[in-house]
Design a protein around this motif. Structure first.
Motif, mmCIF file in Angstrom:
data_model
loop_
_atom_site.group_PDB
_atom_site.id
_atom_site.type_symbol
_atom_site.label_atom_id
_atom_site.label_comp_id
_atom_site.label_asym_id
_atom_site.label_seq_id
_atom_site.Cartn_x
_atom_site.Cartn_y
_atom_site.Cartn_z
ATOM 1 N N VAL A 14 -10.936 -28.197 -6.551
ATOM 2 C CA VAL A 14 -10.691 -27.005 -5.724
ATOM 3 C C VAL A 14 -11.203 -27.251 -4.302
ATOM 4 O O VAL A 14 -10.518 -26.966 -3.323
ATOM 5 N N SER A 18 -8.821 -27.405 -0.859
ATOM 6 C CA SER A 18 -9.109 -26.630 0.351
ATOM 7 C C SER A 18 -9.155 -27.559 1.563
ATOM 8 O O SER A 18 -8.628 -27.242 2.633
ATOM 9 N N PHE A 105 -15.283 -17.791 11.040
ATOM 10 C CA PHE A 105 -14.385 -17.634 9.909
ATOM 11 C C PHE A 105 -13.168 -16.777 10.247
ATOM 12 O O PHE A 105 -12.038 -17.116 9.911
ATOM 13 N N LEU A 112 -8.492 -14.984 3.630
ATOM 14 C CA LEU A 112 -9.805 -14.389 3.384
ATOM 15 C C LEU A 112 -10.273 -13.796 4.707
ATOM 16 O O LEU A 112 -10.224 -14.469 5.730
ATOM 17 N N ILE A 151 -15.537 -9.854 -2.477
ATOM 18 C CA ILE A 151 -16.485 -10.968 -2.339
ATOM 19 C C ILE A 151 -17.546 -10.593 -1.306
ATOM 20 O O ILE A 151 -17.229 -9.966 -0.295
ATOM 21 N N TYR B 195 -19.052 -30.737 5.501
ATOM 22 C CA TYR B 195 -19.305 -29.462 4.880
ATOM 23 C C TYR B 195 -18.778 -28.284 5.685
ATOM 24 O O TYR B 195 -19.435 -27.784 6.577
ATOM 25 N N ASP B 196 -17.578 -27.870 5.343
ATOM 26 C CA ASP B 196 -16.979 -26.716 6.009
ATOM 27 C C ASP B 196 -17.221 -25.483 5.144
ATOM 28 O O ASP B 196 -16.923 -25.490 3.955
ATOM 29 N N ILE B 197 -17.782 -24.444 5.754
ATOM 30 C CA ILE B 197 -18.072 -23.206 5.024
ATOM 31 C C ILE B 197 -16.796 -22.623 4.418
ATOM 32 O O ILE B 197 -16.825 -21.986 3.367
ATOM 33 N N THR B 198 -15.651 -22.862 5.080
ATOM 34 C CA THR B 198 -14.375 -22.371 4.560
ATOM 35 C C THR B 198 -14.129 -22.885 3.141
ATOM 36 O O THR B 198 -13.641 -22.147 2.280
ATOM 37 N N THR B 199 -14.472 -24.152 2.900
ATOM 38 C CA THR B 199 -14.237 -24.756 1.587
ATOM 39 C C THR B 199 -14.963 -23.980 0.493
ATOM 40 O O THR B 199 -14.386 -23.665 -0.551
ATOM 41 N N ILE B 200 -16.218 -23.665 0.747
ATOM 42 C CA ILE B 200 -17.014 -23.027 -0.298
ATOM 43 C C ILE B 200 -16.552 -21.585 -0.524
ATOM 44 O O ILE B 200 -16.515 -21.100 -1.655
ATOM 45 N N LEU B 201 -16.133 -20.931 0.551
ATOM 46 C CA LEU B 201 -15.646 -19.562 0.402
ATOM 47 C C LEU B 201 -14.284 -19.559 -0.299
ATOM 48 O O LEU B 201 -14.023 -18.703 -1.157
ATOM 49 N N GLU B 202 -13.442 -20.533 0.000
ATOM 50 C CA GLU B 202 -12.155 -20.631 -0.692
ATOM 51 C C GLU B 202 -12.369 -20.969 -2.173
ATOM 52 O O GLU B 202 -11.605 -20.526 -3.031
ATOM 53 N N LYS B 203 -13.409 -21.713 -2.466
ATOM 54 C CA LYS B 203 -13.728 -22.033 -3.861
ATOM 55 C C LYS B 203 -14.143 -20.774 -4.621
ATOM 56 O O LYS B 203 -13.647 -20.524 -5.726
ATOM 57 N N VAL B 204 -15.038 -19.992 -4.031
ATOM 58 C CA VAL B 204 -15.443 -18.726 -4.663
ATOM 59 C C VAL B 204 -14.213 -17.850 -4.900
ATOM 60 O O VAL B 204 -14.011 -17.311 -5.991
ATOM 61 N N ALA B 205 -13.366 -17.735 -3.868
ATOM 62 C CA ALA B 205 -12.173 -16.878 -3.973
ATOM 63 C C ALA B 205 -11.236 -17.370 -5.075
ATOM 64 O O ALA B 205 -10.654 -16.567 -5.811
ATOM 65 N N TYR B 206 -11.107 -18.699 -5.206
ATOM 66 C CA TYR B 206 -10.231 -19.248 -6.251
ATOM 67 C C TYR B 206 -10.726 -18.855 -7.644
ATOM 68 O O TYR B 206 -9.950 -18.400 -8.488
ATOM 69 N N PHE B 207 -12.043 -19.003 -7.881
ATOM 70 C CA PHE B 207 -12.557 -18.691 -9.221
ATOM 71 C C PHE B 207 -12.551 -17.187 -9.508
ATOM 72 O O PHE B 207 -12.411 -16.776 -10.654
ATOM 73 N N VAL B 208 -12.665 -16.371 -8.468
ATOM 74 C CA VAL B 208 -12.491 -14.919 -8.624
ATOM 75 C C VAL B 208 -11.053 -14.629 -9.079
ATOM 76 O O VAL B 208 -10.817 -13.851 -10.008
ATOM 77 N N LYS B 209 -10.109 -15.286 -8.429
ATOM 78 C CA LYS B 209 -8.688 -15.104 -8.771
ATOM 79 C C LYS B 209 -8.419 -15.523 -10.215
ATOM 80 O O LYS B 209 -7.740 -14.813 -10.967
#
Lengths: 218, 218
Positions: A14, A18, A105, A112, A151, B195-209
């Protein structure tokens, strides 16, 4: 329409999807229509095998003569990662880090959006900071419901972070990105990513130290 | 004195050691002298088996009757993760995110210190920002040598990030933490964490989905 995926994709895949998407979007803006797996891999410092394995995992097959169609692959990844509607995010604790994250962001035009912040500081509550309203923590549950927030990003002082767990659960939040230094635990069904910048910097420092020790021993 | 470790510890274990240490330091400040593996595990939302496996990997054995000695374990992890001297860090691109990170990080009293920043903005260069001097990028190589800087945090605008790779290599930097949206590649021997913060937020959003889709299907 989301594909009917039964098992979730592994976390690392994942993350890479991204990352691939950001690279592909940048290629697309530059007018690049096709990209080979080894080129995409090279841009991410990984092997072409890894890229092909990730894309196979999400069921994407490519025209191998010209490489992957950039636009088609972007749409395919969108379909995997994104929800059909915009996902609303709130940020708790509107300090310097939170403001920097919000600015960074929301300038990216993603699906998002950080749409609200919460704080207890009278200097912040009731104001618009970085184009989003800052509400008092007392209003958290109401606003989460009214604004359809799913979120939260936690960037409060570490000392109060654990006090936020119950309000977050009660408000029906589905995913948490925690930037404080204290790990937060939530019941199953709530996605949580504990992420302290100190950890990643200490990790870099550790591997630098290991490299130096190995150099000294050779 | 560092233990003579031949193989590096896995990345995920290094991350957890960094996290355990923060928790242990917090316990120590509260006067807690001993902690059981299952208590430490519970605070991090993982299993006691995982904690014991991590500590076994670094060669730490404990008094099981009273649990781990908090102070001894802190010192043991210090010995693994830290260098003997303070590690100097510079930050390239002194924007909002960089300023937030500097404030946050330097307040923690770690063996890692952000001691200088680099920018090209005349409003910043030559000034002290968040207690550290901001130099012009032209001085990068000289300052890295004179100030004994071994790690850089890249938080420049994404558009110029790739232009920083050659100066970073030439200056002899050993580790890079890259917060921009473009992955940076360095030759072997330079540790890099993109380390892009977008990646981690998109990861959280994916698992929420995924959770939501599974709930809808049940």
């Amino acid at each position: 329409m989301a594909n009917n995926i039964s098992a979730p994709i592994p976390e690392k895949t994942v993350e890479r999807l991204s990352e691939y998407r950001r690279t592909l979007l940048s290629c697309h803006r530059q007018g690049i229509t096709h990209i080979f797996s080894h080129v995409l891999a090279g841009m991410h410092g990984i092997t072409a095998v890894q890229v092909r394995r990730d894309l196979m995992l999400i069921g994407f097959s490519s025209d191998t003569k010209k490489g992957y169609d950039v636009k088609v692959l972007i749409d395919f990844i969108n379909n995997i990662l994104d929800s059909e509607t915009t996902t609303n995010i709130a940020i708790i604790g509107m300090g310097h880090l939170a403001q920097a994250i919000t600015k960074y962001f929301n300038s990216k035009g993603l699906k998002l959006r950080i749409i609200a912040s919460f704080d207890v500081d009278p200097a912040k509550v009731g104001h618009i900071i970085d184009d989003i309203p800052c509400y008092h923590m007392d209003q958290f549950e109401d606003k989460v419901e009214n604004l359809d927030i799913s979120i939260v990003i936690v960037s409060s002082p570490t000392e109060v972070a654990t006090e936020l767990v119950v309000p977050i659960i009660n408000a029906g939040i589905k995913g948490v990105l925690n930037f404080t230094s204290v790990p937060l635990n939530f019941p199953q069904g709530i996605v949580v990513e504990n992420y302290d910048i100190t950890t990643i910097l200490e990790k870099v420092a550790y591997f630098v130290k290991v490299n130096e020790e190995n150099n000294n021993n050779n």
